[in-house]
Design an enzyme around this catalytic site. Structure first.
Site, PDB file in Angstrom:
ATOM      1  CG  ASP A 151      -2.052  -0.907   1.249  1.00 29.09           C
ATOM      2  OD1 ASP A 151      -1.778  -2.034   0.571  1.00 29.09           O
ATOM      3  OD2 ASP A 151      -2.984  -0.840   1.887  1.00 29.09           O
ATOM      4  CE  LYS A 215      -5.324   2.120   2.494  1.00 29.89           C
ATOM      5  NZ  LYS A 215      -4.265   1.575   3.160  1.00 29.89           N
ATOM      6  CE  LYS A 251      -6.753  -1.115   2.572  1.00 35.45           C
ATOM      7  NZ  LYS A 251      -5.560  -1.431   3.063  1.00 35.45           N
TER       8      LYS A 251
END
Length: 315
Positions: A151, A215, A251
């Site tokens: 991430d 995300k 996400k």
């Protein structure tokens, strides 16, 4: 790299492509997100929704006070969220800082959790303010320790200054480090991008550069995963698929704490990107407290009453 034949990777081609994107109708996006938030689901579908949401949770601990013991406890919960009920699915992933990746991976493997991936926050999380050499080493260290998902945070300062080529190149380089060893999730920190137009541009920039997921947030800045922001990102992955035939995941992270919040997210996914995205391979929810509420709601559906919050483990 061809970048899907849409850009050549140069600053000029990126600016040309991003400037051609239609602007986001702010009023329309907020109205649609609000309307979808009022949708209810049938009782018969609620158990499916709760279990689907559990399977999509990236169970997260990103605190300076994290200890190996806390991470191991979280891993145990990730594999068996309710120790009394083996039918409850495992979560989508465990998300930790780099130095806890090996702890998480070792413990998961030891308790039958080989199927649960470890996600590591990388590239100088949460600020993204570091040299490219540091960001590459940060990512490589996580992968070497056993992370199967990275991430990464973008440099929001560079993005807001219009340095799209710099942001694009950083994502491309981290994508190269990940190779076929790790999926790449690109974090925008949407609370700092300010406008929905910027969220849309960042979404396309990341997807063109090779992101597997986009995300919303680090969870450290508010606002985070607001419904209109998630709506804009879901529209982006839907439209990107229509152009490239490649599905990119989404996400949301930050502020999703209750079962009601999670189900609203699933409705957003189904009604915007489509049911194909209703899978942990294409939709995750970054959260820490959410899992407990999902478990309590699931117990109520089975037993007819709310269990005490003490019934579910804190970690």
């Amino acid at each position: 790299m061809s970048f899907y034949g849409l850009v050549d990777g140069s600053e000029k081609s990126l600016i040309h492509f991003l400037d051609q994107l239609s602007g986001v109708d702010q009023v329309g996006a907020e109205a649609r997100a609000a309307m979808l938030a009022t949708r209810s689901i049938k009782t018969t579908s609620k158990k499916w929704a709760i279990e689907t949401a559990i399977s999509m949770v990236d169970l997260t601990t990103l605190e300076g006070a994290d200890t190996p013991g806390k991470v191991r406890a979280l891993c145990s919960k990730a594999v068996r969220p309710d120790p009394t009920d083996p039918t409850v699915p495992s979560v989508g992933a465990i998300c930790v800082y780099n130095d806890m990746v090996a702890v998480a991976r070792t413990h998961l493997d030891a308790i039958g959790g080989k199927h649960v991936p470890v996600a590591a926050v990388s590239t100088a999380f949460p600020s993204g303010r570091a040299s490219m050499e540091v960001k590459i080493q940060d990512t490589q260290d996580a992968i070497d320790a056993g992370a199967a998902e990275i991430d990464m945070v973008i440099d929001r300062g560079a993005f807001l200054a219009g340095k799209y080529g710099l942001v694009f190149d950083e994502i491309v380089k981290i994508r190269e480090v990940c190779g076929d060893k790790a999926h790449l999730k690109v974090i925008f920190e949407t609370g700092e991008l300010v406008t929905y137009d910027n969220v849309r541009k960042a979404s396309y920039l990341a997807m063109l550069a090779g992101a597997d997921f986009i995300k919303t947030s680090t969870g450290k800045v508010a606002p985070a995963a607001t419904p209109p922001v998630v709506l804009v990102m879901l529209e982006a992955v839907r439209d990107f698929y229509s152009i490239t035939q490649r599905r990119i995941g989404v996400k949301p992270a930050g502020g999703i704490r209750t079962t009601k919040d999670a189900i609203k997210q699933l409705v957003l996914v189904n009604e915007t990107a489509g049911p194909e995205w209703l899978t942990p391979e294409l939709f995750r929810i970054g959260a820490s407290a959410l899992l407990n509420d999902l478990l309590m709601q699931r117990m109520k559906m089975s037993d007819g009453y709310y269990a005490s919050p003490n019934y579910v483990t804190i970690d």
